[in-house]
Write an enzyme that holds these catalytic residues in place. Structure first.
Site, PDB file in Angstrom:
ATOM      1  N   LYS A   1       0.818  -1.223   0.000  1.00  0.00           N
ATOM      2  CA  LYS A   1       0.000   0.000   0.000  1.00  0.00           C
ATOM      3  C   LYS A   1       0.846   1.265   0.000  1.00  0.00           C
ATOM      4  CE  LYS A   1      -4.485  -1.487   1.662  1.00  0.00           C
ATOM      5  NZ  LYS A   1      -5.565  -1.251   2.619  1.00  0.00           N
TER       6      LYS A   1
ATOM      7  N   LYS B   1      -9.865  -9.250  -9.701  1.00  0.00           N
ATOM      8  CA  LYS B   1     -10.848  -9.482  -8.640  1.00  0.00           C
ATOM      9  C   LYS B   1     -12.121  -8.689  -8.893  1.00  0.00           C
ATOM     10  CE  LYS B   1     -10.103 -10.037  -3.813  1.00  0.00           C
ATOM     11  NZ  LYS B   1      -9.350  -9.781  -2.600  1.00  0.00           N
TER      12      LYS B   1
ATOM     13  N   LYS C   1     -15.595  -3.139  -6.311  1.00  0.00           N
ATOM     14  CA  LYS C   1     -16.553  -2.031  -6.392  1.00  0.00           C
ATOM     15  C   LYS C   1     -15.979  -0.872  -7.185  1.00  0.00           C
ATOM     16  CE  LYS C   1     -15.086   0.743  -2.600  1.00  0.00           C
ATOM     17  NZ  LYS C   1     -15.332   2.073  -2.134  1.00  0.00           N
TER      18      LYS C   1
END
Ligand code: TRP
Length: 339
Positions: free
Chosen positions: A115, A201, A204
């Site tokens: 990240k 994947k 959203k």
């Protein structure tokens, strides 16, 4: 047995969230609460501020996630369902554990490395200490088992390391304070992929709504999306090995298997040699049948802010109560004077 798990609040819940985490929580709730175990499930809203975020969206996403969890079967009378922000003990215990966690341990966390990327200097301190908050989340309740996805296993190991070092450094040998939690990684921790690309994947944030089945989709939308899902021209193979190199076919078979509660092998036994012209309508109908009741509850409950807030308030009340003794013992073990 005490089961504790958290999930980051995201809006726009989809099939991937349901099959990845939510369904497993519901199963554990039903299995363990019947045996006298206890499940605590929370929205990790404090974790959400470790990345850039929009405050108005965080509140909405937190309530939406509660609506989704309850619609999918989390029963606030059986499980303790709450958000971290209403239980200050999480943040308090994190601070107390910051004295025990080592820089070197956190530096090795793969999620931190992923990240933060190349820009470590610009990453938030919260992103770095994220795993310590996660350790506090579970140690606070003396969790024995923590259901998580494969990607969170390292964070759980860190929680065990922190617990062990704290027990060693600050507790008598025969009176350890923290329970070492065991991860539970569901065997079929379903990795649900995009309907448009079998190697990405389901997410959203995919710009194409056709890539995912939302928990708000009605029957028509579900049938449409399954019909338009990317596939290849081959019929379905007889065995799971035959799905190698066919990510889209593999994904659709995986979704069918997960929704029907059977193995991919048994789906292939039923559909061997059939083309997607036959398989897709069967998959669409299965999804509609299983998701419709949850979707109907979800569409209604997500509008009902008062009920959602009441659920969270009640859960937080119980969680604060359960957290208090461990938090008090931690202050005491560290020699902090609290009057
Ligand atoms: N980090 C977890 C995730 O992203 C969410 C989480 C926060 C969690 N605290 C937790 C999971 C405690 C299990 C236990 O999925």
């Amino acid at each position: 047995m005490r089961i504790v798990s958290g999930i980051q609040p995201t809006g726009n819940l989809h099939l991937g969230n349901y099959l990845g985490a939510i369904r497993n929580w519901v199963r554990m709730q039903d299995e363990y609460s019947a045996k006298g175990g206890q499940c605590l499930y929370f929205l990790a809203d404090l974790h959400a501020i470790s990345m850039p975020h929009t405050p108005s969206e965080l509140g909405a996403a937190t309530r939406e996630m509660v609506a989704a969890l309850v619609s999918c079967g989390i029963d606030p009378d059986k499980s303790i369902l709450f958000n971290q922000a209403q239980v200050p003990a999480h943040a308090e215990l994190q601070w107390l554990l910051n004295g025990t966690a080592r820089m070197g341990w956190l530096n090795r966390m793969t999620q931190w490395k992923d990240k933060a990327g190349k820009n470590r200097e610009g990453a938030s301190v919260a992103l770095f200490t994220y795993p310590v908050l996660q350790a506090a989340d579970v140690l606070l309740y003396q969790a024995t088992h923590v259901p998580v996805g494969e990607d969170q296993k390292q964070h759980l190991e860190l929680a065990r390391d922190i617990a062990q070092k704290f027990n060693n450094d600050f507790c008598a040998e025969d009176a350890p304070l923290f329970t070492l939690p065991e991860p539970i990684i569901p065997p079929e921790a379903a990795r649900i992929m995009s309907l448009r690309d079998g190697s990405a994947k389901m997410s959203k944030s995919d710009p194409s709504d056709m890539s995912r089945i939302n928990l708000t989709d009605d029957a028509d939308a579900i049938m449409q999306k399954v019909k338009k899902a990317k596939t290849d021209p081959e019929p379905l193979p007889a065995t799971v090995e035959g799905l190698a190199g066919r990510p889209e076919a593999n994904n659709l078979v995986g979704i069918y298997a997960a929704m029907a509660g059977v193995t991919p092998a048994s789906v292939l036994t039923d559909f061997e040699g059939k083309g997607f012209g036959q398989f897709k309508p069967a998959l669409g109908e299965l999804l509609v049948e299983k998701l419709s009741p949850m979707a109907a509850r979800y569409r209604e409950l997500r509008q009902d802010r008062e009920s959602l807030d009441a659920i969270l308030a009640k859960g937080a009340f119980k969680a604060r109560d359960l957290a208090a003794p461990t938090l008090a013992r931690t202050y005491e073990a560290l020699g902090l004077v609290r009057g």
